[in-house]
Write an enzyme that holds these catalytic residues in place. Structure first.
Site, PDB file in Angstrom:
ATOM      1  N   LYS A 151       0.754  -1.456   0.014  1.00 19.02           N
ATOM      2  CA  LYS A 151       0.264   0.125   0.095  1.00 19.02           C
ATOM      3  C   LYS A 151       0.818   1.368  -0.051  1.00 19.02           C
ATOM      4  O   LYS A 151       1.798   1.502   0.794  1.00 19.02           O
ATOM      5  CB  LYS A 151      -0.828   0.177   1.224  1.00 19.02           C
ATOM      6  CG  LYS A 151      -2.047  -0.859   1.181  1.00 19.02           C
ATOM      7  CD  LYS A 151      -2.949  -0.409   2.310  1.00 19.02           C
ATOM      8  CE  LYS A 151      -4.036  -1.504   2.674  1.00 19.02           C
ATOM      9  NZ  LYS A 151      -4.593  -1.101   4.024  1.00 19.02           N
ATOM     10  N   ARG A 156     -12.623   5.959  19.556  1.00 14.82           N
ATOM     11  CA  ARG A 156     -13.487   6.991  19.408  1.00 14.82           C
ATOM     12  C   ARG A 156     -14.922   6.683  19.689  1.00 14.82           C
ATOM     13  O   ARG A 156     -15.663   7.539  19.728  1.00 14.82           O
ATOM     14  CB  ARG A 156     -13.237   7.789  17.976  1.00 14.82           C
ATOM     15  CG  ARG A 156     -12.037   8.545  17.954  1.00 14.82           C
ATOM     16  CD  ARG A 156     -11.480   8.665  16.391  1.00 14.82           C
ATOM     17  NE  ARG A 156     -11.086   7.204  16.001  1.00 14.82           N
ATOM     18  CZ  ARG A 156     -10.674   7.065  14.680  1.00 14.82           C
ATOM     19  NH1 ARG A 156     -10.603   7.942  13.727  1.00 14.82           N
ATOM     20  NH2 ARG A 156     -10.081   5.676  14.083  1.00 14.82           N
TER      21      ARG A 156
HETATM   22  P1  ADP Z   1      -4.874   2.608  11.541  1.00 17.78           P
HETATM   23  O1  ADP Z   1      -4.487   3.053  10.210  1.00 17.78           O
HETATM   24  O2  ADP Z   1      -4.171   1.550  12.267  1.00 17.78           O
HETATM   25  O3  ADP Z   1      -6.403   2.709  11.878  1.00 17.78           O
HETATM   26  P2  ADP Z   1      -4.650   5.395  12.781  1.00 17.78           P
HETATM   27  O4  ADP Z   1      -3.528   6.115  12.167  1.00 17.78           O
HETATM   28  O5  ADP Z   1      -5.848   5.747  12.096  1.00 17.78           O
HETATM   29  O6  ADP Z   1      -4.380   3.811  12.553  1.00 17.78           O
HETATM   30  O7  ADP Z   1      -4.799   5.153  14.107  1.00 17.78           O
HETATM   31  C1  ADP Z   1      -3.938   4.890  15.095  1.00 17.78           C
HETATM   32  C2  ADP Z   1      -4.786   4.936  16.315  1.00 17.78           C
HETATM   33  O8  ADP Z   1      -5.045   6.263  16.894  1.00 17.78           O
HETATM   34  C3  ADP Z   1      -5.728   4.059  16.517  1.00 17.78           C
HETATM   35  O9  ADP Z   1      -6.093   3.308  17.950  1.00 17.78           O
HETATM   36  C4  ADP Z   1      -7.117   4.863  16.386  1.00 17.78           C
HETATM   37  O10 ADP Z   1      -8.287   4.472  17.150  1.00 17.78           O
HETATM   38  C5  ADP Z   1      -6.352   6.133  17.225  1.00 17.78           C
HETATM   39  N1  ADP Z   1      -7.091   7.239  16.633  1.00 17.78           N
HETATM   40  C6  ADP Z   1      -6.934   7.707  15.374  1.00 17.78           C
HETATM   41  N2  ADP Z   1      -8.008   8.981  15.445  1.00 17.78           N
HETATM   42  C7  ADP Z   1      -8.250   9.251  16.664  1.00 17.78           C
HETATM   43  C8  ADP Z   1      -8.744  10.458  17.339  1.00 17.78           C
HETATM   44  N3  ADP Z   1      -9.407  11.424  16.586  1.00 17.78           N
HETATM   45  N4  ADP Z   1      -8.752  10.369  18.854  1.00 17.78           N
HETATM   46  C9  ADP Z   1      -8.579   9.290  19.348  1.00 17.78           C
HETATM   47  N5  ADP Z   1      -7.711   8.177  18.939  1.00 17.78           N
HETATM   48  C10 ADP Z   1      -7.666   8.106  17.675  1.00 17.78           C
END
Ligand code: ADP
Length: 161
Positions: free
Chosen positions: A49, A98
């Site tokens: 990816k 979230r």
């Molecule tokens: P992935 O691609 O593995 O989902 P992310 O980069 O989106 O990873 O997220 C990594 C972590 O951060 C996950 O535990 C996700 O739930 C958390 N996360 C993402 N956005 C938020 C947010 N706005 N508030 C709190 N936690 C978040």
């Protein structure tokens, strides 16, 4: 914390795609620093990816944000999260929750990771103001040319947007 009982720093790995790293992620790291001595932010790289932002750009942006904070380290990894944690000496995985949807997903991940290596996951609830912030929404908005700056952390020392 009783340092005589825990001579090793308590390190957590906060793993994700961070494509891009948002104010929601920043909030989890900042609050996680109240719990852990060190947080390693691990950008999971999947050879198949490409992602939206180049991994090197994601890493640079997060490093700039935490420049001068020796308790935060940023890495890229292309192995199992549990393996990345082992390499970094992290005994915990830090995650953010979230919503109910996140909760179910995170429970599965936590179970799998615990079964793989015994590592515990520590979940922190998103602050209500960040509960609707996600990297995918930011990417979607950006694709239409919308202003995404309020979803991205301000780099210390740089003039505010
Ligand atoms: P992935 O691609 O593995 O989902 P992310 O980069 O989106 O990873 O997220 C990594 C972590 O951060 C996950 O535990 C996700 O739930 C958390 N996360 C993402 N956005 C938020 C947010 N706005 N508030 C709190 N936690 C978040």
């Amino acid at each position: 914390m009783n340092t005589t009982q825990h001579p090793q720093p308590r390190t957590a790995l906060f793993a994700g795609s961070f494509d891009p790293f948002t104010v929601g992620h920043q909030s989890i790291v900042d609050r996680g620093l109240e719990i852990f001595d060190r947080i390693v932010i691990g950008i999971g790289v999947n050879a198949g990816k490409k992602g939206w932002l180049p991994v090197a750009d994601r890493k640079r942006a997060i490093e700039q944000l935490y420049a001068g904070n020796p308790r935060v380290k940023v890495i890229e990894f292309d192995c199992l999260t549990t393996e990345a944690a082992r390499r970094e000496g992290a005994r915990f995985l830090l995650r953010g929750v979230r919503s109910v949807a996140d909760f179910e997903y995170e429970r599965t991940l936590a179970d799998i990771n615990r079964n793989l290596s015994g590592i515990e996951s520590v979940l922190i609830y998103a602050l209500p103001c960040y509960a609707s912030v996600s990297s995918s929404v930011v990417r979607e908005l950006a694709s239409y040319g919308a202003d995404i700056s309020s979803y991205l952390p301000s780099i210390p020392g740089k003039p505010d947007r």
